[in-house]
Enzyme design. Structure first.
Site, PDB file in Angstrom:
ATOM      1  N   ALA A 151       0.845  -1.109  -0.451  1.00  0.00           N
ATOM      2  CA  ALA A 151      -0.278  -0.265  -0.254  1.00  0.00           C
ATOM      3  C   ALA A 151       0.627   1.290   0.164  1.00  0.00           C
ATOM      4  O   ALA A 151       1.734   1.105   0.326  1.00  0.00           O
ATOM      5  CB  ALA A 151      -0.786  -0.095   0.944  1.00  0.00           C
ATOM      6  N   ASN A 153       0.883   3.891   2.274  1.00  0.00           N
ATOM      7  CA  ASN A 153       0.833   4.752   3.130  1.00  0.00           C
ATOM      8  C   ASN A 153       2.304   4.122   4.131  1.00  0.00           C
ATOM      9  O   ASN A 153       3.117   5.370   4.056  1.00  0.00           O
ATOM     10  CB  ASN A 153       0.182   4.444   4.415  1.00  0.00           C
ATOM     11  CG  ASN A 153      -0.208   2.774   5.259  1.00  0.00           C
ATOM     12  OD1 ASN A 153      -0.029   2.071   4.160  1.00  0.00           O
ATOM     13  ND2 ASN A 153      -0.910   2.855   5.651  1.00  0.00           N
ATOM     14  N   PRO A 177       5.099  -1.797  -5.810  1.00  0.00           N
ATOM     15  CA  PRO A 177       4.781  -1.325  -4.415  1.00  0.00           C
ATOM     16  C   PRO A 177       3.451  -0.699  -5.034  1.00  0.00           C
ATOM     17  O   PRO A 177       3.259  -0.929  -6.337  1.00  0.00           O
ATOM     18  CB  PRO A 177       6.080  -0.386  -4.581  1.00  0.00           C
ATOM     19  CG  PRO A 177       6.760  -0.471  -5.940  1.00  0.00           C
ATOM     20  CD  PRO A 177       6.568  -2.038  -6.158  1.00  0.00           C
ATOM     21  N   GLU A 250      -2.820  -8.170   5.100  1.00  0.00           N
ATOM     22  CA  GLU A 250      -3.199  -6.678   5.221  1.00  0.00           C
ATOM     23  C   GLU A 250      -3.639  -6.385   5.589  1.00  0.00           C
ATOM     24  O   GLU A 250      -3.575  -5.125   4.895  1.00  0.00           O
ATOM     25  CB  GLU A 250      -1.113  -6.363   6.408  1.00  0.00           C
ATOM     26  CG  GLU A 250      -0.443  -7.117   6.368  1.00  0.00           C
ATOM     27  CD  GLU A 250      -0.447  -7.597   8.571  1.00  0.00           C
ATOM     28  OE1 GLU A 250      -1.098  -6.793   9.058  1.00  0.00           O
ATOM     29  OE2 GLU A 250      -0.080  -8.306   8.550  1.00  0.00           O
ATOM     30  N   CYS A 284      -3.102   2.200   8.399  1.00  0.00           N
ATOM     31  CA  CYS A 284      -4.792   0.325   9.068  1.00  0.00           C
ATOM     32  C   CYS A 284      -5.249   0.956  10.035  1.00  0.00           C
ATOM     33  O   CYS A 284      -6.173   0.322  10.011  1.00  0.00           O
ATOM     34  CB  CYS A 284      -4.228  -0.629   8.296  1.00  0.00           C
ATOM     35  SG  CYS A 284      -2.394  -0.627   9.393  1.00  0.00           S
ATOM     36  N   GLY A 454      -7.972  -8.757   7.928  1.00  0.00           N
ATOM     37  CA  GLY A 454      -6.810  -9.591   7.340  1.00  0.00           C
ATOM     38  C   GLY A 454      -6.737 -11.252   7.543  1.00  0.00           C
ATOM     39  O   GLY A 454      -7.628 -11.595   8.866  1.00  0.00           O
ATOM     40  N   GLU A 458       2.027 -10.062  10.876  1.00  0.00           N
ATOM     41  CA  GLU A 458       3.903 -10.231  10.504  1.00  0.00           C
ATOM     42  C   GLU A 458       4.152  -9.508  11.522  1.00  0.00           C
ATOM     43  O   GLU A 458       3.524  -9.742  12.334  1.00  0.00           O
ATOM     44  CB  GLU A 458       3.551  -8.722   9.493  1.00  0.00           C
ATOM     45  CG  GLU A 458       2.956  -9.030   7.801  1.00  0.00           C
ATOM     46  CD  GLU A 458       3.223  -8.236   7.239  1.00  0.00           C
ATOM     47  OE1 GLU A 458       2.976  -6.559   7.310  1.00  0.00           O
ATOM     48  OE2 GLU A 458       3.350  -7.973   5.837  1.00  0.00           O
TER      49      GLU A 458
HETATM   50  P1  NAD Z   1      -4.897  -0.647  -2.419  1.00  0.00           P
HETATM   51  O1  NAD Z   1      -6.054  -1.487  -1.374  1.00  0.00           O
HETATM   52  O2  NAD Z   1      -6.006  -0.157  -3.297  1.00  0.00           O
HETATM   53  O3  NAD Z   1      -3.320  -1.370  -3.069  1.00  0.00           O
HETATM   54  C1  NAD Z   1      -2.470  -1.985  -2.813  1.00  0.00           C
HETATM   55  C2  NAD Z   1      -2.279  -2.197  -3.692  1.00  0.00           C
HETATM   56  O4  NAD Z   1      -2.398  -3.249  -4.188  1.00  0.00           O
HETATM   57  C3  NAD Z   1      -1.604  -1.118  -4.738  1.00  0.00           C
HETATM   58  O5  NAD Z   1      -0.200  -2.413  -5.019  1.00  0.00           O
HETATM   59  C4  NAD Z   1      -2.261  -1.571  -5.830  1.00  0.00           C
HETATM   60  O6  NAD Z   1      -1.868  -1.845  -7.317  1.00  0.00           O
HETATM   61  C5  NAD Z   1      -2.482  -3.836  -5.689  1.00  0.00           C
HETATM   62  N1  NAD Z   1      -3.786  -3.867  -6.311  1.00  0.00           N
HETATM   63  C6  NAD Z   1      -5.218  -3.497  -6.482  1.00  0.00           C
HETATM   64  N2  NAD Z   1      -6.019  -4.366  -6.810  1.00  0.00           N
HETATM   65  C7  NAD Z   1      -4.827  -5.570  -7.323  1.00  0.00           C
HETATM   66  C8  NAD Z   1      -5.655  -6.897  -7.845  1.00  0.00           C
HETATM   67  N3  NAD Z   1      -6.478  -7.140  -7.663  1.00  0.00           N
HETATM   68  N4  NAD Z   1      -4.327  -7.633  -7.556  1.00  0.00           N
HETATM   69  C9  NAD Z   1      -3.726  -7.374  -6.589  1.00  0.00           C
HETATM   70  N5  NAD Z   1      -2.869  -6.396  -6.752  1.00  0.00           N
HETATM   71  C10 NAD Z   1      -4.127  -5.593  -6.691  1.00  0.00           C
HETATM   72  O7  NAD Z   1      -4.757  -0.114  -0.774  1.00  0.00           O
HETATM   73  P2  NAD Z   1      -4.574   1.171  -0.635  1.00  0.00           P
HETATM   74  O8  NAD Z   1      -5.128   2.313  -1.007  1.00  0.00           O
HETATM   75  O9  NAD Z   1      -3.119   1.388  -1.488  1.00  0.00           O
HETATM   76  O10 NAD Z   1      -4.145   1.668   0.565  1.00  0.00           O
HETATM   77  C11 NAD Z   1      -4.882   1.814   1.769  1.00  0.00           C
HETATM   78  C12 NAD Z   1      -5.735   0.626   2.166  1.00  0.00           C
HETATM   79  O11 NAD Z   1      -4.329  -0.141   3.126  1.00  0.00           O
HETATM   80  C13 NAD Z   1      -6.129   0.527   3.178  1.00  0.00           C
HETATM   81  O12 NAD Z   1      -7.230   0.147   3.446  1.00  0.00           O
HETATM   82  C14 NAD Z   1      -5.384   0.286   4.617  1.00  0.00           C
HETATM   83  O13 NAD Z   1      -6.380  -0.228   6.027  1.00  0.00           O
HETATM   84  C15 NAD Z   1      -4.774  -0.750   4.259  1.00  0.00           C
HETATM   85  N6  NAD Z   1      -3.406  -0.676   4.501  1.00  0.00           N
HETATM   86  C16 NAD Z   1      -3.428  -2.294   5.568  1.00  0.00           C
HETATM   87  C17 NAD Z   1      -2.174  -2.453   6.498  1.00  0.00           C
HETATM   88  C18 NAD Z   1      -2.137  -3.169   7.307  1.00  0.00           C
HETATM   89  O14 NAD Z   1      -0.963  -4.202   7.629  1.00  0.00           O
HETATM   90  N7  NAD Z   1      -3.571  -3.851   8.099  1.00  0.00           N
HETATM   91  C19 NAD Z   1      -1.094  -1.277   5.881  1.00  0.00           C
HETATM   92  C20 NAD Z   1      -1.076  -0.209   5.664  1.00  0.00           C
HETATM   93  C21 NAD Z   1      -2.455  -0.283   4.752  1.00  0.00           C
END
Ligand code: NAD
Length: 484
Positions: A151, A153, A177, A250, A284, A454, A458
């Site tokens: 993600a 952040n 990434p 996650e 998150c 999730g 980790e």
């Molecule tokens: P997102 O789900 O839009 O994207 C995450 C990643 O997945 C990106 O690299 C994206 O390109 C990829 N992706 C998108 N569609 C995909 C697919 N169909 N197959 C494979 N990969 C795909 O999330 P975001 O907007 O980048 O991040 C924000 C989200 O991440 C929030 O919901 C946040 O809570 C979560 N997050 C969770 C944690 C944790 O440790 N639990 C940590 C940080 C962020």
């Protein structure tokens, strides 16, 4: 500083480019300026990355754990030595203030490499005696080729949290990434090579969701570790299931932070600030549903408002700035729409609520009071600096309401009643619980979610089990008895 990397991808120990890939424009969130141009991975690039990770895996796994760990620990030292430069890149990738990135990002990545580097030499199986001299021994084996998807952040931290345990166990990795923050992980890949990592063990490919999706379905991939939203998690988990791949998910959250009337008020306000406004709310595990016991509601809100007058919003590269922009215009629009919904649905805006005039994607730290459980801002993950304050009367009531969410990432409780603190923590449905603090994520402790937040954990020793599997070998010391 020039943020344009030598090329978009890092494969087999080298930068690699294929300009026919879809362009990825890297925008500095504080100014809206274009700071680098990259390309999404083409099928040829993906093939190269997967082939090199597959080719490197057996010889990497054949090293002793101590040898693998030495490389990871050397990389940790190099990351610490370059912390400021890495933080400048992270700040430009994400918009997070340099005050934050110099403490939280590369440092946490280095912690993971150091911790798992230290564990690598002590990874073992076990001996299981069975009577009559027979026994089983177990061999801890690497899974093989692992995919990491990040993600936006915490780009550096996420890459290291995934790569460190994976590599410690003898796996190799192809990491993608977020398309919004592609820069910093390229530097981590460079450092790992300089630290002595064999070529092909850690590779970086850039791309949008389609590139992630292609990686997840490739039959050579044994494991997928995703950090992202629950919506993406569902798709990735389903795609991985078709190939019966291992997963770590996650995902997002809507975590509760419960403040009882006997809590230390200043600590509770600090916890609510840390749990809502660090990284401009793009965390998150944030405790975005702040349940405050009715008796201290007015005092809590007053103290919080006072504290928020001292926020330094501005240039993320100024070391005094402690509140930066959101990552993108799109994220700013999403957050604005949630704030509008909060107002329409009857929540009381206590602080903030406005975006700053451009350039840059800034939103004020925002607090709503009188929020009710059924309001959209109390149900959905906003991923921005919006705190919802909800009132409660009793412990029984607040536990039920705190757990009434599809998510289960984190939860916090502030109270000076020792017994109540542990009782409440034991009843909260969340992977990470905090007592009298919030949002700490030391590498020694497991981190991850339950419910829609999730699968898997980790960090900590548990991460080893998510990047290795046990082979059992039965050894007979006796003649074989057959029925005929
Ligand atoms: P997102 O789900 O839009 O994207 C995450 C990643 O997945 C990106 O690299 C994206 O390109 C990829 N992706 C998108 N569609 C995909 C697919 N169909 N197959 C494979 N990969 C795909 O999330 P975001 O907007 O980048 O991040 C924000 C989200 O991440 C929030 O919901 C946040 O809570 C979560 N997050 C969770 C944690 C944790 O440790 N639990 C940590 C940080 C962020």
């Amino acid at each position: 500083m020039n943020f344009q990397p030598k090329a978009s991808h890092f494969i087999d120990g080298q930068y690699v480019e294929d300009e026919s890939g879809t362009p990825i424009e890297v925008i500095y969130p504080a100014t809206g300026e274009l700071i680098a141009k990259l390309h999404s991975a083409t099928p040829q690039i993906l093939e190269k990355a997967l082939q090199s990770a597959q080719a490197a895996q057996k010889s990497w796994a054949a090293l002793t754990g101590t040898e693998r760990g030495r490389v990871l620990r050397r990389a940790a030292d190099m990351i610490r030595a370059q912390n400021y430069d890495l933080s400048v890149i992270e700040t430009h990738d994400t918009g997070k203030p340099i005050q934050e990135t110099t403490v939280a990002d590369a440092n946490s990545g280095a912690d993971a490499l150091e911790y798992f580097g230290g564990l690598a030499g002590s990874l073992t199986g076990e001996h299981i005696p069975l009577g009559r001299g027979d026994f089983v021994y177990t061999i801890r084996e690497a899974l093989g080729l692992c995919v990491g998807i990040g993600a936006w952040n915490y780009p550096t931290l996420i890459a290291c949290w995934k790569a460190a345990p994976a590599l410690a166990c003898g796996n190799t990795m192809v990491f993608k990434p977020s398309e919004l923050t592609p820069l910093s992980v390229l530097k981590i890949a460079e450092i790992l090579i300089e630290a002595g990592l064999p070529s092909g063990v850690f590779n970086v490919v850039q791309g949008y969701g389609d590139v992630g999706a292609t990686l997840v379905t490739d039959p050579r991939v044994a494991k997928v570790s995703l950090t992202g939203s629950a919506a993406t998690g569902r798709k990735v988990y389903a795609a991985a299931a078709a190939g019966m791949k291992h997963v770590t998910m996650e995902l997002g959250g809507k975590s509760p932070l419960i403040i009882f009337d006997d809590a230390d008020l200043d600590n509770a306000v600090s916890g609510a600030i840390l749990g809502n406004f660090f990284s401009s709310g793009q965390v998150c595990s944030n405790g975005t549903r702040v349940f405050v016991q009715r008796g201290i509601k007015a005092a809590f809100l007053n103290r919080l408002k006072e504290r928020l007058t001292t926020v330094q919003i501005g240039d993320p590269m100024d070391s005094k700035t402690n509140f930066g922009p959101l990552v993108s215009k799109r994220q700013l629009d999403i957050v604005e729409s949630y704030i509008a919904k909060g107002i329409v649905e009857g929540a009381r805006l206590v602080s903030g609520g406005k975006s700053l005039p451009g350039p840059g994607f800034y939103m004020e730290p925002t607090v709503f009071a009188d929020v009710r459980d059924e309001m959209t801002i109390a149900i959905e993950e906003i991923f921005g600096p919006v705190m919802s304050v909800l009132d409660f009367e009793s412990e029984e009531e607040v536990i039920v309401r705190a757990n009434a969410t599809d998510f289960g990432l984190a939860a916090g409780v502030f109270t000076n009643n020792l017994v109540r603190a542990h009782r409440v923590a034991s009843k909260l449905q969340a992977g990470s619980c905090y007592i009298n603090t919030y949002n700490m994520a030391p590498v020694e402790a497991p981190f991850g979610g339950s419910k829609l937040s999730g699968v898997g954990r980790e960090n900590s020793k548990l991460a080893i089990n998510h990047f290795s599997e046990m082979k059992s070998v039965y050894v007979s010391m006796n003649d074989v008895e057959a029925p005929y």
